[in-house]
Design a protein around this motif. Structure first.
Motif, PDB file in Angstrom:
ATOM      1  N   LYS A 144     -30.739 -19.896 -99.082  1.00 54.59           N
ATOM      2  CA  LYS A 144     -30.612 -18.777 -98.137  1.00 54.59           C
ATOM      3  C   LYS A 144     -29.772 -19.251 -96.961  1.00 54.59           C
ATOM      4  CE  LYS A 144     -33.079 -15.830 -94.898  1.00 54.59           C
ATOM      5  NZ  LYS A 144     -34.315 -15.280 -94.425  1.00 54.59           N
ATOM      6  N   ARG A 157     -42.695  -8.973-104.756  1.00 53.99           N
ATOM      7  CA  ARG A 157     -42.423 -10.025-105.744  1.00 53.99           C
ATOM      8  C   ARG A 157     -42.532  -9.455-107.159  1.00 53.99           C
ATOM      9  NH1 ARG A 157     -45.703 -14.948-102.692  1.00 53.99           N
ATOM     10  NH2 ARG A 157     -44.302 -14.990-100.897  1.00 53.99           N
ATOM     11  N   GLY A 203     -46.226  -9.586 -95.461  1.00 56.63           N
ATOM     12  CA  GLY A 203     -47.108  -8.435 -95.259  1.00 56.63           C
ATOM     13  C   GLY A 203     -47.188  -7.524 -96.484  1.00 56.63           C
ATOM     14  N   PRO A 204     -46.048  -7.143 -97.093  1.00 57.20           N
ATOM     15  CA  PRO A 204     -46.111  -6.259 -98.268  1.00 57.20           C
ATOM     16  C   PRO A 204     -46.606  -6.973 -99.534  1.00 57.20           C
ATOM     17  CG  PRO A 204     -43.937  -6.182 -97.226  1.00 57.20           C
ATOM     18  CD  PRO A 204     -44.661  -7.338 -96.638  1.00 57.20           C
ATOM     19  N   TRP A 233     -41.986 -24.986 -97.826  1.00 58.76           N
ATOM     20  CA  TRP A 233     -42.209 -23.796 -96.996  1.00 58.76           C
ATOM     21  C   TRP A 233     -42.944 -22.724 -97.797  1.00 58.76           C
ATOM     22  CZ3 TRP A 233     -41.794 -22.395 -92.025  1.00 58.76           C
ATOM     23  CH2 TRP A 233     -41.728 -21.035 -91.730  1.00 58.76           C
ATOM     24  N   GLN A 234     -42.418 -22.432 -98.974  1.00 57.13           N
ATOM     25  CA  GLN A 234     -43.069 -21.466 -99.855  1.00 57.13           C
ATOM     26  C   GLN A 234     -42.834 -21.843-101.315  1.00 57.13           C
ATOM     27  OE1 GLN A 234     -41.335 -18.038 -97.823  1.00 57.13           O
ATOM     28  NE2 GLN A 234     -43.250 -16.941 -98.069  1.00 57.13           N
ATOM     29  N   ALA A 247     -37.554 -20.182 -91.808  1.00 59.37           N
ATOM     30  CA  ALA A 247     -37.260 -19.070 -92.722  1.00 59.37           C
ATOM     31  C   ALA A 247     -35.904 -18.410 -92.466  1.00 59.37           C
ATOM     32  CB  ALA A 247     -38.369 -18.017 -92.720  1.00 59.37           C
ATOM     33  N   PHE A 270     -47.094 -15.765 -96.149  1.00 58.19           N
ATOM     34  CA  PHE A 270     -47.216 -14.756 -97.210  1.00 58.19           C
ATOM     35  C   PHE A 270     -46.781 -13.419 -96.609  1.00 58.19           C
ATOM     36  CE2 PHE A 270     -49.712 -11.755 -99.839  1.00 58.19           C
ATOM     37  CZ  PHE A 270     -49.256 -12.148-101.094  1.00 58.19           C
ATOM     38  N   THR A 293     -31.983 -14.298-100.096  1.00 62.97           N
ATOM     39  CA  THR A 293     -33.096 -14.311 -99.150  1.00 62.97           C
ATOM     40  C   THR A 293     -34.230 -15.049 -99.860  1.00 62.97           C
ATOM     41  OG1 THR A 293     -33.690 -12.124 -99.976  1.00 62.97           O
ATOM     42  CG2 THR A 293     -32.533 -12.227 -97.868  1.00 62.97           C
ATOM     43  N   LYS A 324     -34.095  -7.239 -93.783  1.00 60.46           N
ATOM     44  CA  LYS A 324     -35.154  -6.479 -94.460  1.00 60.46           C
ATOM     45  C   LYS A 324     -36.092  -5.953 -93.376  1.00 60.46           C
ATOM     46  CE  LYS A 324     -35.150  -9.625 -98.378  1.00 60.46           C
ATOM     47  NZ  LYS A 324     -35.827 -10.711 -99.055  1.00 60.46           N
ATOM     48  N   SER A 325     -36.655  -4.795 -93.596  1.00 57.31           N
ATOM     49  CA  SER A 325     -37.575  -4.299 -92.578  1.00 57.31           C
ATOM     50  C   SER A 325     -38.919  -4.990 -92.756  1.00 57.31           C
ATOM     51  CB  SER A 325     -37.740  -2.784 -92.720  1.00 57.31           C
ATOM     52  OG  SER A 325     -38.295  -2.488 -93.967  1.00 57.31           O
ATOM     53  N   HIS A 326     -39.254  -5.862 -91.835  1.00 53.98           N
ATOM     54  CA  HIS A 326     -40.502  -6.607 -91.950  1.00 53.98           C
ATOM     55  C   HIS A 326     -41.659  -5.802 -91.387  1.00 53.98           C
ATOM     56  CE1 HIS A 326     -38.854 -10.894 -92.592  1.00 53.98           C
ATOM     57  NE2 HIS A 326     -38.300 -10.013 -93.379  1.00 53.98           N
ATOM     58  N   HIS A 327     -42.677  -5.711 -92.161  1.00 55.52           N
ATOM     59  CA  HIS A 327     -43.804  -4.916 -91.690  1.00 55.52           C
ATOM     60  C   HIS A 327     -44.895  -5.854 -91.185  1.00 55.52           C
ATOM     61  CE1 HIS A 327     -47.507  -4.888 -94.171  1.00 55.52           C
ATOM     62  NE2 HIS A 327     -47.910  -4.054 -93.261  1.00 55.52           N
ATOM     63  N   ASN A 328     -45.146  -5.818 -89.916  1.00 55.84           N
ATOM     64  CA  ASN A 328     -46.327  -6.507 -89.414  1.00 55.84           C
ATOM     65  C   ASN A 328     -47.225  -5.409 -88.874  1.00 55.84           C
ATOM     66  OD1 ASN A 328     -45.683  -9.193 -90.133  1.00 55.84           O
ATOM     67  ND2 ASN A 328     -44.112  -9.159 -88.554  1.00 55.84           N
TER      68      ASN A 328
END
Ligand code: XMP
Length: 514
Positions: free
Chosen positions: A506, A400, A394-395, A434-435, A469, A392, A510, A345-349
């Motif tokens: 996972k 969710r 970024g997006p 973890w979450q 993760a 948590f 994911t 997935k493209s993770h946005h930071n």
């Protein structure tokens, strides 16, 4: 002020899957360490005062043509060297001994017996259970070496030349080696005489010194999300340069209930004028109108963030952007097997920002593992519940909410999430897992409430255990707790009439649903 070197251990990585674990174990023993490849050059080392060297294991055989060799400087450096598995074999061969080639692998637990007293065995039983994972073994010792311990499979399970060179056929860094931590402690303390002084006050001190050294009188901006890493970064830089820092918090409207207000209250107090709060919630939610595709959502949110952040940062005219890069990221990005790690997935930071805005980077957590960053935060007075927060994305809640994100759906999910987190906390599971979160699916199902038919949303609970993760498993939460959460959700959030528990690990799933 020039940053001084920290006493510790240099780990030479020969490609073992356990190399990072060696570093973790050394740090757990309150000792600083760095991992590097065979290309390490002392003239480029401005952070580690080398008191001892550990040569890791690795997948090669010393007989392979391209097997990594021990750099000659290590043998002459004058500090104790500990070779583990391949590290031991390469060391013995390099010093004129012989390694027996074998295609048969010894894998699993084994018992070793002490033959000759040595400081590496201080406080360790005469017989000890260890973890082996090797094919080749040491056949003939190099000059000056003696065998310290044997196993059923080899008479050279531990070898040593005084305190200068020690070799272990097994892996002290894995927990299956019962006294693994003691072996490492003996190497560090008894043999290298390295004082165990890598404590939270030292991480903070080192980070502050590095920031001062790097930034000087320049200006720094920091994207503060309220997560552990960016909070610790903000506090460290604030301590290092104070007046020249601006922390920008962007409320994207996709955060948990009450979250922006809470973060604002905490950091206005801690950072004063260095904290800037931007309410861009309507802008973000508006930009997601009609968008259903997960990747599209991520791209829009990432792009919007850069746009809002850039606008705010422009007026400040900063030279540096602060990032929460951790030591595990640094090691990972150096490691060769990164080539194969495809992005799922493209993770946005804050990726893309430094080049776009022509900013230099300052990364005060570069030498800390995640738990050390947490300890540094505690040391600087960050609240416990901020330090122990679950990750948590970024997006935010946008990934969710399956399908289109609307104001109404955000409100529903915020209310559901509030119940989930409260119950998980009340039952002592928040910090254990973890979450623990909820997903608002795009499905509605028929239900019955009182005497009335309902047609409302299905919510999925996603609880996972994980270390990093990369993989995750699903915990068996007591039925009572799940039932309580489910009952509260359908009773208190009227738009939801069904709750399901996601039991997919996972891989193949994911952690987030989008
Ligand atoms: P997945 O869903 O890929 O998530 O198994 C792995 C971990 O990463 C988090 N995550 C993100 N974090 N920006 C982030 O900062 C993102 O875009 C993002 N996507 C997923 C996720 O919560 C989990 O901890």
């Amino acid at each position: 002020m020039k940053n001084s070197k920290t006493p510790g251990i240099l780990i030479i990585d020969f490609g073992s899957q356990y190399s990072r674990l060696i570093a973790r174990r050394v740090r757990e023993l309150d000792t600083y360490c760095e991992i590097t490849g065979t290309e390490f050059k002392e003239e480029n080392n401005d952070s580690l005062d080398i008191k001892g060297i550990i040569l890791s294991g690795g997948p090669s055989s010393v007989y392979d043509n391209d097997s990594p060799k021990i750099p000659s400087w290590i043998m002459e450096y004058g500090v104790p060297v500990l070779g583990i598995c391949y590290g031991m074999q390469a060391m013995i061969q390099g010093l004129g001994g012989e390694v027996q080639k074998s295609t048969k692998r010894e894998y699993g637990t084994a018992k070793i017996s002490l033959k000759k007293n040595h400081p590496i065995f201080k406080g360790i039983d005469y017989e000890s259970e260890v973890w082996m994972s090797h094919s080749d073994k040491v056949q003939k010792l190099s000059k000056g070496f003696e065998s310290i311990a044997e196993s059923e499979n080899t008479s050279n399970a531990v070898v040593a030349k005084g305190n200068n060179f020690i070799g272990m056929q097994f892996h002290p860094e894995v927990t299956h080696t019962k006294e693994g931590s003691k072996f490492l402690k003996n190497f560090i303390v008894e043999i290298c005489k390295c004082s165990r002084a890598w404590t939270p006050d030292k991480f903070v001190e080192k980070a502050i010194a590095e920031v001062k050294d790097k930034v000087g009188n320049d200006k720094v901006i920091c994207a503060l999300s309220g997560g552990v890493d960016s909070s610790v970064v903000a506090m460290l830089i604030n301590k290092a340069i104070e007046g020249n820092l601006t922390c920008i918090f962007v409320d994207n409207g996709l955060l948990r209930k009450n979250e922006p207000e809470r973060i604002r209250a905490i950091f206005e107090k801690k950072l004063g004028d260095n904290f800037s709060f931007i309410d861009a919630s309507s802008e973000f939610v508006e930009s997601l109108k009609g968008v259903k595709d997960p990747e599209e959502k991520r791209k829009i949110i990432g792009g919007k963030f850069i746009e809002v952040f850039e606008k705010a940062a422009d007026s400040i005219g900063a030279d540096f952007l602060a990032q929460g890069t951790l030591y595990s990221d640094v090691v990972e990005s150096k490691s060769s097997d990164m080539k194969s790690s495809d992005r799922i997935k493209s993770h946005h930071n804050v990726g893309g920002l430094p080049e776009k805005m022509k900013l230099k980077l300052v990364e005060p957590l570069r030498f800390m593992f995640k738990d050390e960053a947490r300890m540094a935060g505690t040391e600087m007075g960050l609240e416990k519940d901020l330090i122990n927060r679950q990750p948590f994305p970024g997006p935010g809640l946008a990934i969710r909410i399956i399908g289109e994100v609307t104001k109404k759906k955000l409100e529903i999910l915020k209310n559901v999430d509030w119940i989930v987190i409260n119950e998980v906390k009340n039952n002592g599971y928040y910090e254990k897992l973890w979450q623990t979160f909820a997903v608002l699916t795009n499905s509605r199902t028929v239900g019955v409430m009182g005497d009335k038919r309902t047609y409302s949303y299905v919510v999925a609970l996603r609880f996972v255990e994980s270390i990093d993760a990369m993989t995750a498993s699903v915990p068996e939460i007591p039925w009572e707790i799940l039932k309580k959460i489910s009952t509260r959700i359908v009773n208190e959030v009227h738009e939801v009439n069904r709750v399901v528990y996601d039991i997919t690990s996972k891989p193949p799933g994911t952690i987030e649903w989008e």
